[in-house]
Design a protein around this motif. Structure first.
Motif, PDB file in Angstrom:
ATOM      1  N   ILE A  82       0.837  -1.210   0.000  1.00  0.00           N
ATOM      2  CA  ILE A  82       0.000   0.000   0.000  1.00  0.00           C
ATOM      3  C   ILE A  82       0.869   1.257   0.000  1.00  0.00           C
ATOM      4  O   ILE A  82       0.637   2.201  -0.760  1.00  0.00           O
ATOM      5  CB  ILE A  82      -0.941   0.000   1.220  1.00  0.00           C
ATOM      6  CG1 ILE A  82      -1.968  -1.130   1.087  1.00  0.00           C
ATOM      7  CG2 ILE A  82      -1.652   1.349   1.363  1.00  0.00           C
ATOM      8  CD1 ILE A  82      -2.810  -1.352   2.330  1.00  0.00           C
ATOM      9  N   MET A  83       1.877   1.267   0.864  1.00  0.00           N
ATOM     10  CA  MET A  83       2.754   2.439   0.947  1.00  0.00           C
ATOM     11  C   MET A  83       3.454   2.717  -0.386  1.00  0.00           C
ATOM     12  O   MET A  83       3.555   3.874  -0.829  1.00  0.00           O
ATOM     13  CB  MET A  83       3.810   2.226   2.039  1.00  0.00           C
ATOM     14  CG  MET A  83       3.279   2.153   3.454  1.00  0.00           C
ATOM     15  SD  MET A  83       2.554   3.701   4.050  1.00  0.00           S
ATOM     16  CE  MET A  83       0.811   3.301   3.901  1.00  0.00           C
ATOM     17  N   LEU A  84       3.927   1.663  -1.040  1.00  0.00           N
ATOM     18  CA  LEU A  84       4.702   1.846  -2.266  1.00  0.00           C
ATOM     19  C   LEU A  84       3.835   2.235  -3.451  1.00  0.00           C
ATOM     20  O   LEU A  84       4.221   3.088  -4.264  1.00  0.00           O
ATOM     21  CB  LEU A  84       5.479   0.559  -2.579  1.00  0.00           C
ATOM     22  CG  LEU A  84       6.603   0.212  -1.602  1.00  0.00           C
ATOM     23  CD1 LEU A  84       7.126  -1.185  -1.866  1.00  0.00           C
ATOM     24  CD2 LEU A  84       7.739   1.229  -1.682  1.00  0.00           C
ATOM     25  N   ILE A  85       2.665   1.624  -3.575  1.00  0.00           N
ATOM     26  CA  ILE A  85       1.828   1.930  -4.738  1.00  0.00           C
ATOM     27  C   ILE A  85       1.223   3.337  -4.638  1.00  0.00           C
ATOM     28  O   ILE A  85       0.845   3.938  -5.634  1.00  0.00           O
ATOM     29  CB  ILE A  85       0.730   0.846  -4.920  1.00  0.00           C
ATOM     30  CG1 ILE A  85       0.309   0.784  -6.393  1.00  0.00           C
ATOM     31  CG2 ILE A  85      -0.458   1.089  -3.989  1.00  0.00           C
ATOM     32  CD1 ILE A  85      -0.462  -0.473  -6.753  1.00  0.00           C
ATOM     33  N   ARG A  86       1.189   3.869  -3.394  1.00  0.00           N
ATOM     34  CA  ARG A  86       0.761   5.271  -3.191  1.00  0.00           C
ATOM     35  C   ARG A  86       1.954   6.234  -3.161  1.00  0.00           C
ATOM     36  O   ARG A  86       1.780   7.426  -2.974  1.00  0.00           O
ATOM     37  CB  ARG A  86      -0.011   5.380  -1.868  1.00  0.00           C
ATOM     38  CG  ARG A  86      -1.326   4.615  -1.824  1.00  0.00           C
ATOM     39  CD  ARG A  86      -2.396   5.261  -2.685  1.00  0.00           C
ATOM     40  NE  ARG A  86      -2.721   6.609  -2.257  1.00  0.00           N
ATOM     41  CZ  ARG A  86      -3.637   6.896  -1.316  1.00  0.00           C
ATOM     42  NH1 ARG A  86      -4.302   5.921  -0.705  1.00  0.00           N
ATOM     43  NH2 ARG A  86      -3.889   8.147  -1.003  1.00  0.00           N
ATOM     44  N   ARG A  87       3.159   5.702  -3.279  1.00  0.00           N
ATOM     45  CA  ARG A  87       4.407   6.481  -3.234  1.00  0.00           C
ATOM     46  C   ARG A  87       4.518   7.284  -1.932  1.00  0.00           C
ATOM     47  O   ARG A  87       4.995   8.423  -1.904  1.00  0.00           O
ATOM     48  CB  ARG A  87       4.534   7.410  -4.454  1.00  0.00           C
ATOM     49  CG  ARG A  87       4.549   6.673  -5.786  1.00  0.00           C
ATOM     50  CD  ARG A  87       5.055   7.539  -6.917  1.00  0.00           C
ATOM     51  NE  ARG A  87       6.503   7.789  -6.789  1.00  0.00           N
ATOM     52  CZ  ARG A  87       7.438   6.995  -7.313  1.00  0.00           C
ATOM     53  NH1 ARG A  87       7.103   5.897  -7.976  1.00  0.00           N
ATOM     54  NH2 ARG A  87       8.707   7.299  -7.162  1.00  0.00           N
ATOM     55  N   ILE A  88       4.119   6.671  -0.851  1.00  0.00           N
ATOM     56  CA  ILE A  88       4.187   7.313   0.464  1.00  0.00           C
ATOM     57  C   ILE A  88       5.625   7.605   0.907  1.00  0.00           C
ATOM     58  O   ILE A  88       5.875   8.652   1.517  1.00  0.00           O
ATOM     59  CB  ILE A  88       3.440   6.466   1.520  1.00  0.00           C
ATOM     60  CG1 ILE A  88       1.962   6.337   1.153  1.00  0.00           C
ATOM     61  CG2 ILE A  88       3.600   7.062   2.917  1.00  0.00           C
ATOM     62  CD1 ILE A  88       1.216   7.646   1.063  1.00  0.00           C
ATOM     63  N   PRO A  89       6.607   6.711   0.644  1.00  0.00           N
ATOM     64  CA  PRO A  89       7.979   7.034   1.088  1.00  0.00           C
ATOM     65  C   PRO A  89       8.470   8.387   0.566  1.00  0.00           C
ATOM     66  O   PRO A  89       9.080   9.155   1.318  1.00  0.00           O
ATOM     67  CB  PRO A  89       8.807   5.876   0.523  1.00  0.00           C
ATOM     68  CG  PRO A  89       7.853   4.736   0.469  1.00  0.00           C
ATOM     69  CD  PRO A  89       6.547   5.352   0.067  1.00  0.00           C
ATOM     70  N   ASP A  90       8.192   8.691  -0.705  1.00  0.00           N
ATOM     71  CA  ASP A  90       8.645   9.976  -1.271  1.00  0.00           C
ATOM     72  C   ASP A  90       7.927  11.152  -0.618  1.00  0.00           C
ATOM     73  O   ASP A  90       8.539  12.189  -0.320  1.00  0.00           O
ATOM     74  CB  ASP A  90       8.403  10.001  -2.773  1.00  0.00           C
ATOM     75  CG  ASP A  90       9.328   9.058  -3.521  1.00  0.00           C
ATOM     76  OD1 ASP A  90      10.284   8.544  -2.909  1.00  0.00           O
ATOM     77  OD2 ASP A  90       9.087   8.824  -4.724  1.00  0.00           O
ATOM     78  N   ASN A 125       6.579  11.189   2.351  1.00  0.00           N
ATOM     79  CA  ASN A 125       7.041  11.267   3.739  1.00  0.00           C
ATOM     80  C   ASN A 125       8.387  11.995   3.815  1.00  0.00           C
ATOM     81  O   ASN A 125       8.591  12.875   4.663  1.00  0.00           O
ATOM     82  CB  ASN A 125       7.161   9.855   4.319  1.00  0.00           C
ATOM     83  CG  ASN A 125       7.736   9.840   5.717  1.00  0.00           C
ATOM     84  OD1 ASN A 125       7.135  10.341   6.657  1.00  0.00           O
ATOM     85  ND2 ASN A 125       8.924   9.266   5.871  1.00  0.00           N
ATOM     86  N   THR A 126       9.306  11.622   2.908  1.00  0.00           N
ATOM     87  CA  THR A 126      10.620  12.281   2.887  1.00  0.00           C
ATOM     88  C   THR A 126      10.480  13.779   2.614  1.00  0.00           C
ATOM     89  O   THR A 126      11.129  14.615   3.271  1.00  0.00           O
ATOM     90  CB  THR A 126      11.514  11.633   1.804  1.00  0.00           C
ATOM     91  OG1 THR A 126      11.704  10.254   2.123  1.00  0.00           O
ATOM     92  CG2 THR A 126      12.868  12.326   1.726  1.00  0.00           C
ATOM     93  N   ALA A 127       9.626  14.119   1.656  1.00  0.00           N
ATOM     94  CA  ALA A 127       9.422  15.537   1.329  1.00  0.00           C
ATOM     95  C   ALA A 127       8.862  16.306   2.510  1.00  0.00           C
ATOM     96  O   ALA A 127       9.313  17.429   2.819  1.00  0.00           O
ATOM     97  CB  ALA A 127       8.479  15.656   0.122  1.00  0.00           C
ATOM     98  N   ALA A 128       7.878  15.717   3.205  1.00  0.00           N
ATOM     99  CA  ALA A 128       7.270  16.392   4.357  1.00  0.00           C
ATOM    100  C   ALA A 128       8.294  16.628   5.454  1.00  0.00           C
ATOM    101  O   ALA A 128       8.308  17.689   6.097  1.00  0.00           O
ATOM    102  CB  ALA A 128       6.094  15.570   4.877  1.00  0.00           C
ATOM    103  N   HIS A 129       9.179  15.642   5.680  1.00  0.00           N
ATOM    104  CA  HIS A 129      10.222  15.815   6.698  1.00  0.00           C
ATOM    105  C   HIS A 129      11.216  16.913   6.312  1.00  0.00           C
ATOM    106  O   HIS A 129      11.868  17.500   7.184  1.00  0.00           O
ATOM    107  CB  HIS A 129      10.956  14.485   6.919  1.00  0.00           C
ATOM    108  CG  HIS A 129      10.245  13.553   7.858  1.00  0.00           C
ATOM    109  ND1 HIS A 129      10.270  13.699   9.220  1.00  0.00           N
ATOM    110  CD2 HIS A 129       9.466  12.467   7.620  1.00  0.00           C
ATOM    111  CE1 HIS A 129       9.557  12.742   9.789  1.00  0.00           C
ATOM    112  NE2 HIS A 129       9.048  11.974   8.839  1.00  0.00           N
TER     113      HIS A 129
END
Length: 411
Positions: A123-131, A133-137
């Motif tokens: 779910i995280m990857l198909i929504r591109r959540i890691p990117d 999340n990194t941008a928000a940080h």
């Protein structure tokens, strides 16, 4: 008869637990009368383990401790090894078999923990959540739908349709995914899962590919440059299996080139010995990549389940001679015999041993109340229930039988 009583005092049975094994295991050992327990938070090097294991009767490990022939040769009193994890590849099973050391593990106890994390990573990857999340940080607002999809209607490809793979299959279908799988053995599909005949067919069909295979010579670099080229463009790879299964350099190049859109990797070819050690991988700092430190099965529930499962197998062996689940000593599950003492005899699997045992017992008028035998390619395992008055004499006679590896008067 108290089947929990053993001829060797429980407080004299030395237990060494490494790698911060669950406190649940320690509680169970103490509740069952075993008090001579040493628990260490980390693994030991071969040199230090050789020194530590000399008088140990029972060894508990997880995945980091390597039980080599040298370690086993130094383990003069070792009866059993409990692997408080799924695999047993960290133990030299051939040497453990030769020395009659029972090896147990917990192949099912963390299945749910790994399966849930695989679905979460997908779910995280198909929504591109890691990117995002990194941008928000970094203080960057990245609100966009580009490249972000639902799992529903997508195809999950499972490589290895065993305990974990089949559980992932069930969870994925519940989310509305299509499921296909590839396994070298014939497996019964669950739900609407489709069996793919080749690895290349599977990766070419799947939006998300997840690995659930053991660490074998045949699985090393199973996902290599050639296989990665067969992935759908924009496919996702998840590996919560074994570190040697994926060529990480080839994967890194495929992600950089945009052929693979994301990956979640939990296991690596080389992993640090302990928390806080430095760590490196070709996948560091790549877009839409989740890296975790081998924690696929690391939940409180899984560790408690593993602690209970392996501990109970060890109790069954130590107190009743039951070897169900052992990877080395042949599996026997036998009922207690009233009015008898039980002796365990492990021997080389050569012709004539059982005949020699029975001849010695008959020659000395020792009555065998019950007898059980199971063999594998290397060793034989005999359990004898002997008349109580003659059990000590019988044990001594059994030690003299040619081909004997170990004799233990159980109770």
């Amino acid at each position: 008869m108290d089947t929990k009583a053993t001829s060797y005092p429980k407080d004299k049975i030395k237990i060494l637990l490494l790698e911060n094994i669950s406190d649940k295991a320690v509680e169970l050992f103490r509740a069952n009368g075993y008090s001579n327990i040493q628990k260490l938070s980390g693994a030991l090097s071969e040199e230090n383990l050789v020194k530590a294991i000399k008088d140990v009767h029972l060894l508990g490990i997880r995945s980091k401790s390597m039980i080599t022939p040298e370690v086993l040769s130094a383990a003069q009193k070792l009866q059993a090894i409990g692997c408080f994890c799924i695999g047993v590849n960290q133990v030299n099973l051939k040497e453990a078999t030769r020395q009659g050391v029972a090896v147990f593990n917990a192949p099912y106890s963390n299945t749910r923990s790994v399966a849930e994390l695989v679905i979460g990573a997908a779910i995280m990857l198909i929504r591109r959540i890691p990117d995002k999340n990194t941008a928000a940080h970094k203080g960057i607002w990245l609100k966009e739908a580009a490249g972000s999809y639902e799992l529903r209607g997508k195809t999950l490809g499972i490589i290895g349709y065993g305990n974990i793979g089949s559980q992932v299959s069930v969870l994925a279908e519940a989310l509305g995914m299509k499921v296909c799988f590839y396994d070298t053995e014939t497996k019964m599909p669950l739900g609407n899962a489709v069996d793919k005949k080749t690895l290349h067919d599977l990766v070419a069909s799947a939006d998300v590919v997840t690995l659930h295979v053991p660490d074998l010579p045949t699985t090393k670099n199973l996902i290599n440059e050639s296989v990665i080229k067969s992935f759908k463009k924009g496919g996702i790879l998840i590996n919560y299996a074994r570190g040697e299964v994926v060529d990480l350099t080839a994967l890194s190049e495929a992600i950089t080139a945009g052929h693979i859109s994301g990956a979640a990797i939990d296991v690596f070819p080389e992993e640090p010995e302990k928390n806080g050690d430095s760590f490196d991988t070709p996948l560091k700092n790549l877009s839409n990549v989740i890296l975790t430190p081998h924690i696929g099965g690391s939940t409180q529930e899984a560790q408690q389940n593993i602690g209970e499962d392996v501990s109970n197998k060890l109790f069954q062996f130590l107190e009743k001679g039951i070897t169900n689940g052992s990877h080395t000593v042949p599996a026997l599950n036998l009922p207690p015999q009233e009015g008898a003492h039980r002796i365990l005899h492990i021997h080389k699997n050569v012709p004539g041993v059982l005949s020699a045992i029975n001849t010695e017992m008959s020659k000395h008028d020792i009555n065998i109340v019950g007898q059980y035998l199971k063999t594998n390619d290397e060793i034989g395992y005999v359990v004898l229930d002997i008349d109580k008055k003659l059990s000590s004499h019988a044990a001594e006679l059994l030690r003299q039988v040619k081909g004997t590896i170990k004799v233990r008067l159980l109770y």
